[in-house]
Every structure is written in C-alpha cells, then in structure tokens.
Design a protein around this motif. Structure first.
Motif, short mmCIF file in Angstrom:
data_model
loop_
_atom_site.label_atom_id
_atom_site.label_comp_id
_atom_site.label_asym_id
_atom_site.label_seq_id
_atom_site.Cartn_x
_atom_site.Cartn_y
_atom_site.Cartn_z
N MET A 175 22.99 71.39 117.23
CA MET A 175 24.28 71.18 117.26
C MET A 175 24.75 69.55 117.11
SD MET A 175 27.16 71.47 120.38
CE MET A 175 26.71 69.77 120.66
N SER A 176 23.85 68.80 118.06
CA SER A 176 24.15 67.50 117.94
C SER A 176 23.99 66.74 116.60
CB SER A 176 23.13 66.62 119.04
OG SER A 176 23.43 67.23 120.32
N GLY A 177 22.75 67.37 116.14
CA GLY A 177 22.45 66.79 114.38
C GLY A 177 23.80 67.23 113.70
N PHE A 178 24.45 68.18 113.73
CA PHE A 178 25.68 68.32 112.89
C PHE A 178 26.65 67.38 113.32
CE2 PHE A 178 23.58 72.46 111.76
CZ PHE A 178 24.15 72.84 110.47
N MET A 179 26.87 67.32 114.72
CA MET A 179 27.98 66.25 114.89
C MET A 179 27.62 64.93 114.30
SD MET A 179 29.93 68.42 116.79
CE MET A 179 29.06 69.63 115.78
N VAL A 180 26.57 64.49 114.48
CA VAL A 180 26.13 63.06 113.99
C VAL A 180 26.19 63.00 112.69
CG1 VAL A 180 24.10 61.47 113.60
CG2 VAL A 180 24.64 62.51 115.80
N ALA A 181 25.84 64.51 111.63
CA ALA A 181 25.81 64.10 110.42
C ALA A 181 27.25 64.19 109.81
CB ALA A 181 25.47 65.70 109.73
N ILE A 182 28.16 64.58 110.42
CA ILE A 182 29.61 64.52 109.83
C ILE A 182 30.19 63.26 110.14
CG2 ILE A 182 30.47 65.66 112.00
CD1 ILE A 182 32.12 65.70 108.51
N VAL A 183 29.72 62.68 111.18
CA VAL A 183 30.06 61.11 111.34
C VAL A 183 29.59 60.26 110.35
CG1 VAL A 183 30.10 59.19 113.23
CG2 VAL A 183 30.57 61.63 114.01
N ALA A 184 28.25 60.20 110.32
CA ALA A 184 27.28 59.49 109.28
C ALA A 184 28.20 59.89 107.84
CB ALA A 184 25.83 59.94 109.39
N MET A 185 28.30 61.09 107.39
CA MET A 185 29.07 61.33 106.11
C MET A 185 30.26 60.96 105.82
SD MET A 185 27.67 65.35 105.47
CE MET A 185 25.98 65.89 105.05
N GLY A 186 30.95 60.48 107.13
CA GLY A 186 32.36 60.11 106.76
C GLY A 186 32.41 58.58 107.12
N TYR A 187 31.44 58.36 108.03
CA TYR A 187 31.92 56.88 108.42
C TYR A 187 30.29 55.85 108.34
CZ TYR A 187 36.78 57.72 108.91
OH TYR A 187 38.08 58.17 108.55
N GLY A 188 29.35 56.60 107.96
CA GLY A 188 28.17 55.75 107.53
C GLY A 188 28.13 54.53 106.94
N PRO A 189 27.08 53.85 106.82
CA PRO A 189 27.05 52.61 106.03
C PRO A 189 27.07 52.80 104.62
CG PRO A 189 25.13 52.50 107.44
CD PRO A 189 25.90 53.96 107.77
N GLY A 190 28.18 52.20 103.83
CA GLY A 190 28.60 52.41 102.59
C GLY A 190 29.41 53.60 102.29
N ARG A 191 29.85 54.14 103.46
CA ARG A 191 30.78 55.15 103.34
C ARG A 191 32.36 54.81 103.25
NH1 ARG A 191 28.70 59.09 100.95
NH2 ARG A 191 30.34 60.54 101.75
N ARG A 192 33.20 55.69 102.75
CA ARG A 192 34.65 55.17 102.69
C ARG A 192 35.48 56.33 103.11
NH1 ARG A 192 35.74 53.24 96.82
NH2 ARG A 192 34.55 55.11 96.10
N GLY A 193 34.92 57.23 104.08
CA GLY A 193 35.65 58.21 104.43
C GLY A 193 35.84 59.36 103.55
N HIS A 194 34.94 59.54 102.90
CA HIS A 194 34.98 60.79 101.84
C HIS A 194 33.69 61.96 102.25
CE1 HIS A 194 37.68 58.25 99.62
NE2 HIS A 194 38.14 59.16 99.25
N LEU A 195 34.08 63.33 101.96
CA LEU A 195 33.18 64.17 102.02
C LEU A 195 33.21 64.90 100.98
CD1 LEU A 195 30.93 65.54 104.37
CD2 LEU A 195 33.12 67.11 104.80
N ASP A 196 32.25 64.87 99.92
CA ASP A 196 32.15 65.51 98.47
C ASP A 196 31.77 66.91 98.43
OD1 ASP A 196 29.55 64.98 98.41
OD2 ASP A 196 29.87 62.89 97.56
#
Length: 324
Positions: free
Chosen positions: A280-301
């Motif tokens: 569960m924690s991995g899924f929570m971290v994944a959505i944060v990283a996908m949205g606002y990780g390094p080089g991200r601009r707040g998109h989930l493709d």
C-alpha cells in the motif's frame, strides 16, 4: 451453492452501499448548506468523508464481529484499489493533469498519515489508544482543511472551482434530513450484510478474512469512487478526481482504522500486515512520484496508468494464489 448465495448478497450489498452513500452525501451536503457552511468546505469534508463511509462502516462492523482481517484488509485494500485500480483505469481512459496547488499540499499530508499509521501498526494491532490517536489526527486534518478553505489563494485555485461545480444539488431541509437518515440506515444494513457474506465467502473459498477484505470487499467499496473519477476526468475536472482519491486514502487510514480500533481493538498477523502495508505504501509513493517527482509536471499519462493497473492486478493474483 455455497459460493452463490454469499456472492449474490455481496453484489447486492455493494449496490446498496453505493446508493445509500450517495443519498447520505446529498442529504448531508444540503443540511450543511442550510446551516451556512461554505460550498468548498462541504466539498472538502462532508463529500470527502461520505465517499469513505462504506469503508468506515464495513470495517467497524467487521471489527465488532470479531473479523479484524476484513476490517484491516478493507482499509488497506481500498487505498491500493484507489491508486492501482481507479487511477490506473481513469488514466487509461484519459490522461490526468494535476494543476492544483491544494493537491501539492495534500501529497505530503498523505505520506505523513501513511508514516503515522505504520508506527501505530508496528506491533500488528490497533489498540483503543491507537484508534483514538488516529481519530485525533483525523480531527486535525479536518481543522487544517477548514483553515485552508478560508485562504485567499485557495478560493482562486482550480480545484476549488471544480468542487463548486460538482457539489450535489440543493434541496429543502426536510427532504435533506430524510435522505440523510435513510442513507445512513441503508448504509448500516448493507454493510452488515456485506461483512457476513464476505466472511462466508472466505470460508467457502478457503482463504483468509484478510484476503477477502483486501480483494473483493476493498474493490467493491471503491467502485463508486471509480465511477466518480472517470466522470470527473471526462468533465475536465482532473484535480477533483485526484483530490477525491487523496482524501479517501487519508480518511481510510485515519477514520476507517481509527473508528474500528476505538470501538473494537484488534490484532492481526504481523507477516501479512507487513507485506500488505508495504505494498500500500508503495502505491502511495508511486502516485506522488508520478505526479510530482523529479522532471514531472503534474501529469499522469496512459502508460503510467497501465503500470498502476498491472501492478494492482498482479497484487490481486498474488493474494488469491497465496491465500493469506
């Protein structure tokens, strides 16, 4: 036959839960409006809590019935389903853009809640004291949301506009109270039937209550959020879709586990808990990283949605093959 009857009751329970939760939220929102509560605050609190009401009641009744596996599995499994299933499918339907400053403030809050709950579950049990700590944290989150809603920059935020547009329609006070009461009563009855049938199905399938809670019950109680997320994204309300998921995840850990623990403290298998909480924690971290990780601009493709959905399906298969 031993599978058929519990399965029919579970499906009926899911339909009744979805309908009654919708009626409860509509009634509660209308009553709050009559009391002068701002639309944004209603959207952040009343509607947010309402989407997690099925999980709250199912987990509380399961804990009272002495089936803590269903209670814990429902809370953790719903969070996994919210990200892996709901966001995964929604992003496949249409890529999601996350533009709201409010969301950027909620991501660290979600990770903080995940950390707090992990500390309390380190001994593989939720005591009454743990439940009260979680409920106190829930109260703190609601107060923070209330204060945030009054900030000047919040009123101009894109998600604030989306919340106003998505609120249930106003209704007369008498009608609102009727729907509030009817919704709550049907919620309680359907949650009770769902727990009984889920335990019976687990016994018939030869799997643990925890597996049923993490799979069938968690997915079923999350289906209304799937419909809401897809509907929001199709209307162009991407931030609202993400905000509902984040809010539901926070409420599932603080309120769902908090209420269940405060009313009926419970313990569970430490090895299974460590596995499922880590996932569960991995899924929570994944959505944060996908949205606002390094080089991200707040998109989930769509590609990332496919990854989330594939990970969710793999987890479900692993649970049923493992059986515990």
């Amino acid at each position: 036959m031993e599978f058929l009857l519990p399965a029919i009751v579970i499906v009926t329970g899911f339909v009744a839960l979805a309908w009654s939760a919708d009626r409860f939220v509509a009634g509660a929102s209308a009553v709050a409006r009559q009391l002068g509560v701002s639309p944004v605050l209603i959207g952040l609190t009343v509607v947010g809590i309402g989407t997690s009401l099925p999980e709250m009641l199912v987990s509380t009744i399961a804990a009272l019935d002495g089936t803590p596996g269903v209670a814990l599995g429902n809370a953790l499994g719903s969070n996994i389903a919210n990200v892996g299933l709901i966001l995964g499918i929604t992003a496949l339907v249409m890529p999601i853009a996350m533009r709201s400053a409010v969301l950027r403030r909620e991501y660290p809050l979600l990770l903080g809640v995940v950390g707090l709950t992990a500390l309390l579950l380190a001994d593989a049990r939720i005591s009454r004291g743990d439940g009260l700590v979680l409920l106190a944290a829930m109260a703190g989150v609601l107060i923070w949301m209330g204060r945030t809603a009054r900030r000047a920059d919040h009123d101009a935020d894109i998600m604030t506009r989306e919340i106003r547009q998505a609120l249930p329609a106003p209704m007369p006070l008498r009608q609102a109270v009727v729907w509030l009461v009817v919704g709550l009563v049907v919620l309680l009855i359907s949650a009770r039937l769902l727990v009984i049938s889920a335990v019976a199905l687990a016994q018939a399938l030869g799997v643990s209550d925890l597996v049923i809670g993490l799979t069938i019950v968690a997915v079923g109680t999350s289906l209304p959020e799937l419909a809401a997320a897809i509907s929001s994204v199709r209307r162009g309300e991407d931030d609202l879709a993400i905000g509902n998921i984040l809010g539901s995840n926070i409420f599932n850990l603080l309120a769902v586990l908090g209420i269940a623990g405060a009313i009926a403290p419970f313990a569970t298998d430490g090895a299974s808990l460590a596995r499922d909480y880590a996932i569960m924690s991995g899924f929570m971290v994944a959505i944060v990283a996908m949205g606002y990780g390094p080089g991200r601009r707040g998109h989930l493709d769509r590609g990332e949605g496919a990854i989330l959905l594939a990970a969710f399906i793999a987890y479900q298969v692993m649970l049923f093959l493992g059986g515990s």
